[in-house]
Write an enzyme that holds these catalytic residues in place. Structure first.
Site, PDB file in Angstrom:
ATOM      1  N   GLU A  58      -5.103   2.654  -3.841  1.00 18.22           N
ATOM      2  CA  GLU A  58      -3.618   2.023  -4.085  1.00 18.22           C
ATOM      3  C   GLU A  58      -2.947   0.630  -3.533  1.00 18.22           C
ATOM      4  O   GLU A  58      -1.775   1.000  -3.300  1.00 18.22           O
ATOM      5  CB  GLU A  58      -3.413   3.690  -2.934  1.00 18.22           C
ATOM      6  CG  GLU A  58      -2.932   3.833  -1.586  1.00 18.22           C
ATOM      7  CD  GLU A  58      -4.177   3.261  -1.155  1.00 18.22           C
ATOM      8  OE1 GLU A  58      -5.352   2.938  -1.321  1.00 18.22           O
ATOM      9  OE2 GLU A  58      -4.300   3.775   0.285  1.00 18.22           O
TER      10      GLU A  58
ATOM     11  N   ASP B 154      -2.268   9.505  -9.651  1.00 18.63           N
ATOM     12  CA  ASP B 154      -2.574   8.435 -11.474  1.00 18.63           C
ATOM     13  C   ASP B 154      -1.710   8.126 -11.472  1.00 18.63           C
ATOM     14  O   ASP B 154      -0.980   6.490 -11.880  1.00 18.63           O
ATOM     15  CB  ASP B 154      -3.447   9.225 -12.363  1.00 18.63           C
ATOM     16  CG  ASP B 154      -4.742   8.901 -11.797  1.00 18.63           C
ATOM     17  OD1 ASP B 154      -5.573   8.578 -10.834  1.00 18.63           O
ATOM     18  OD2 ASP B 154      -6.019   9.541 -12.634  1.00 18.63           O
TER      19      ASP B 154
ATOM     20  N   ASP C 272       1.016  -1.095   0.029  1.00 13.97           N
ATOM     21  CA  ASP C 272      -0.078  -0.388  -0.137  1.00 13.97           C
ATOM     22  C   ASP C 272       1.295   1.061   0.053  1.00 13.97           C
ATOM     23  O   ASP C 272       1.924   1.202   1.196  1.00 13.97           O
ATOM     24  CB  ASP C 272      -0.582   0.059   1.445  1.00 13.97           C
ATOM     25  CG  ASP C 272      -1.960   1.209   1.178  1.00 13.97           C
ATOM     26  OD1 ASP C 272      -2.845   0.682   0.778  1.00 13.97           O
ATOM     27  OD2 ASP C 272      -1.738   1.738   1.406  1.00 13.97           O
TER      28      ASP C 272
ATOM     29  N   HIS D 112      -5.374  14.584  -8.582  1.00 19.07           N
ATOM     30  CA  HIS D 112      -5.476  13.173  -9.168  1.00 19.07           C
ATOM     31  C   HIS D 112      -4.718  12.695 -10.551  1.00 19.07           C
ATOM     32  O   HIS D 112      -4.225  11.601  -9.674  1.00 19.07           O
ATOM     33  CB  HIS D 112      -7.097  13.051  -8.651  1.00 19.07           C
ATOM     34  CG  HIS D 112      -7.823  12.158  -8.926  1.00 19.07           C
ATOM     35  ND1 HIS D 112      -8.043  11.069  -9.540  1.00 19.07           N
ATOM     36  CD2 HIS D 112      -8.662  11.058  -8.128  1.00 19.07           C
ATOM     37  CE1 HIS D 112      -8.471   9.743  -9.274  1.00 19.07           C
ATOM     38  NE2 HIS D 112      -8.643  10.019  -8.067  1.00 19.07           N
TER      39      HIS D 112
ATOM     40  N   ASN E 292      -2.808  13.289  -3.307  1.00 20.78           N
ATOM     41  CA  ASN E 292      -3.573  14.131  -4.436  1.00 20.78           C
ATOM     42  C   ASN E 292      -4.390  15.032  -3.835  1.00 20.78           C
ATOM     43  O   ASN E 292      -4.434  15.451  -4.522  1.00 20.78           O
ATOM     44  CB  ASN E 292      -5.065  12.347  -3.903  1.00 20.78           C
ATOM     45  CG  ASN E 292      -5.264  11.685  -4.903  1.00 20.78           C
ATOM     46  OD1 ASN E 292      -4.976  11.390  -5.985  1.00 20.78           O
ATOM     47  ND2 ASN E 292      -5.937   9.946  -4.566  1.00 20.78           N
TER      48      ASN E 292
HETATM   49  N1  LIG Z   1      -5.233   9.724  -7.572  1.00 17.16           N
HETATM   50  C1  LIG Z   1      -6.032   8.252  -7.558  1.00 17.16           C
HETATM   51  N2  LIG Z   1      -6.894   8.380  -6.085  1.00 17.16           N
HETATM   52  C2  LIG Z   1      -6.557   7.481  -6.069  1.00 17.16           C
HETATM   53  C3  LIG Z   1      -7.345   6.030  -6.418  1.00 17.16           C
HETATM   54  N3  LIG Z   1      -8.343   4.959  -5.951  1.00 17.16           N
HETATM   55  C4  LIG Z   1      -7.815   5.529  -4.629  1.00 17.16           C
HETATM   56  N4  LIG Z   1      -7.791   6.787  -4.080  1.00 17.16           N
HETATM   57  C5  LIG Z   1      -7.181   7.356  -3.518  1.00 17.16           C
HETATM   58  O1  LIG Z   1      -6.347   6.773  -2.838  1.00 17.16           O
HETATM   59  C6  LIG Z   1      -6.148   7.761  -1.072  1.00 17.16           C
HETATM   60  C7  LIG Z   1      -6.409   6.218  -0.001  1.00 17.16           C
HETATM   61  O2  LIG Z   1      -6.373   6.962   1.036  1.00 17.16           O
HETATM   62  P1  LIG Z   1      -6.180   6.682   2.831  1.00 17.16           P
HETATM   63  O3  LIG Z   1      -6.936   5.105   2.740  1.00 17.16           O
HETATM   64  O4  LIG Z   1      -6.333   7.631   3.588  1.00 17.16           O
HETATM   65  O5  LIG Z   1      -4.938   6.281   2.631  1.00 17.16           O
HETATM   66  P2  LIG Z   1      -3.186   6.781   2.720  1.00 17.16           P
HETATM   67  O6  LIG Z   1      -3.444   8.583   2.346  1.00 17.16           O
HETATM   68  O7  LIG Z   1      -2.444   6.039   1.093  1.00 17.16           O
HETATM   69  O8  LIG Z   1      -2.718   6.363   4.230  1.00 17.16           O
HETATM   70  P3  LIG Z   1      -2.191   5.109   4.827  1.00 17.16           P
HETATM   71  O9  LIG Z   1      -2.213   4.499   3.724  1.00 17.16           O
HETATM   72  O10 LIG Z   1      -2.600   5.302   5.932  1.00 17.16           O
HETATM   73  O11 LIG Z   1      -0.200   5.362   3.745  1.00 17.16           O
HETATM   74  C8  LIG Z   1      -7.734   7.884  -0.833  1.00 17.16           C
HETATM   75  O12 LIG Z   1      -7.635   9.297  -1.233  1.00 17.16           O
HETATM   76  C9  LIG Z   1      -8.377   8.042  -2.121  1.00 17.16           C
HETATM   77  O13 LIG Z   1      -9.344   8.791  -3.245  1.00 17.16           O
HETATM   78  C10 LIG Z   1      -7.263   6.435  -8.138  1.00 17.16           C
HETATM   79  O14 LIG Z   1      -7.086   5.469  -8.747  1.00 17.16           O
HETATM   80  N5  LIG Z   1      -6.688   7.094  -8.407  1.00 17.16           N
END
Ligand SMILES: Nc1nc2c(ncn2[C@@H]2O[C@H](COP(=O)(O)OP(=O)(O)OP(=O)(O)O)[C@@H](O)[C@H]2O)c(=O)[nH]1
Length: 263
Positions: free
Chosen positions: A182, A156, A139, A152, A147
């Site tokens: 992610e 990506d 992850d 975004h 983001n």
């Molecule tokens: N750009 C983009 N963002 C995505 C996609 N799928 C999920 N996300 C974003 O990934 C982010 C995941 O955030 P969190 O689950 O809070 O995790 P994190 O910020 O990585 O924090 P930790 O995992 O705790 O380190 C969210 O803001 C989602 O909107 C995608 O296909 N593209």
């Protein structure tokens, strides 16, 4: 009509018209002969005309048959061309549909479907042959910040670049896919937990070397990972993944940019 015939006819006509010869004993016979000759000539002309007409009809028919044949051939060629194009389109569509059903459109990595299929196949192989295999859940750390801070599209790009490195660094027979958001999953066949640990450390090392440029800024990416070895004895793939997930959660709690082995 030949020149001789023409002269003879003129002579006969003159003889028959001559009043002095009207009573001549041969006049009647000549008249009869002349009449029969004219009849015969008319009949022959009719036959010739009919024969000409028939030949012309036959020629016409042959021509129209050839034309019809040509037309049908052209139509068939057109249908064959359309059918070829249609088949080609169907093949392309099939490939695109298969790709869409099995791959993540953003990173082009395998999606959940082939990952689960492969997991089941590896579990079955492991039960049958006693080979061990592992899974790693990875992850991206603090991805939300990327983001939120850069948009975004940059997020990506980070996902695409991370996927590219991940796929390049795993072994040929490992399968790496996007589990969602992610989060990525790597299936490592023929691997003990110690070997999988080394491979995932190497993959994470390469990802941390990635430099994603955003204007003047260069983003560094780190990932955390949780690894689990298949236990066998009826463990389901979701139980295996839950253990890997729990290990990943532990790696996050430990401060991220790290990896943990599941118990
Ligand atoms: N750009 C983009 N963002 C995505 C996609 N799928 C999920 N996300 C974003 O990934 C982010 C995941 O955030 P969190 O689950 O809070 O995790 P994190 O910020 O990585 O924090 P930790 O995992 O705790 O380190 C969210 O803001 C989602 O909107 C995608 O296909 N593209």
């Amino acid at each position: 009509m030949s020149r001789d015939n023409g002269e003879l006819e003129e002579l006969i006509k003159r003889l028959l018209a001559d009043p002095d010869l009207r009573e001549h004993p041969l006049n009647f016979a000549l008249g009869q002969l002349w009449f029969q000759y004219r009849e015969l000539l008319n009949r022959m002309e009719r036959i010739t005309r009919m024969s000409d007409a028939y030949q012309s009809m036959a020629r016409q028919r042959e021509l129209s048959l050839a034309e019809r044949f040509d037309k049908q051939l052209r139509q068939l060629e057109k249908v064959a061309r359309i059918s070829d194009r249609y088949q080609h389109m169907m093949r392309e569509l099939n490939i695109a549909l298969k790709e869409a059903a099995t791959h993540d459109p953003l990173t082009a990595l395998a999606n959940r479907r082939p990952l689960i299929e492969r997991l089941k196949a590896e579990m079955e192989r492991s039960e049958r042959l006693g080979h061990s295999f592992c899974v790693a859940m990875l992850d991206i750390d603090r991805f939300k910040r990327i983001n939120d801070g850069h948009g975004h599209d940059v997020g990506d790009t980070v996902l695409i670049e991370t996927a590219r490195v991940m796929e390049a660094e795993v072994r040929e027979y490992d399968l790496c896919g996007r589990w969602g958001g992610e989060e990525f999953l790597i299936i490592l066949p023929e691997s003990t937990l110690a070997l999988a640990d080394d491979i995932v450390r190497r993959v994470r090392g390469c990802i941390s070397q990635l430099k994603v440029r955003v204007g003047d800024e260069v983003l560094s990416i780190t990932v955390s990972a949780g690894l689990a070895q298949y236990r066998g004895d009826g463990e389901s793939y979701s139980e295996l993944l839950n253990r890997a997930d729990a290990a990943l959660l532990q790696a996050k709690r430990d401060g991220r940019d790290s990896q943990q082995l599941a118990v």
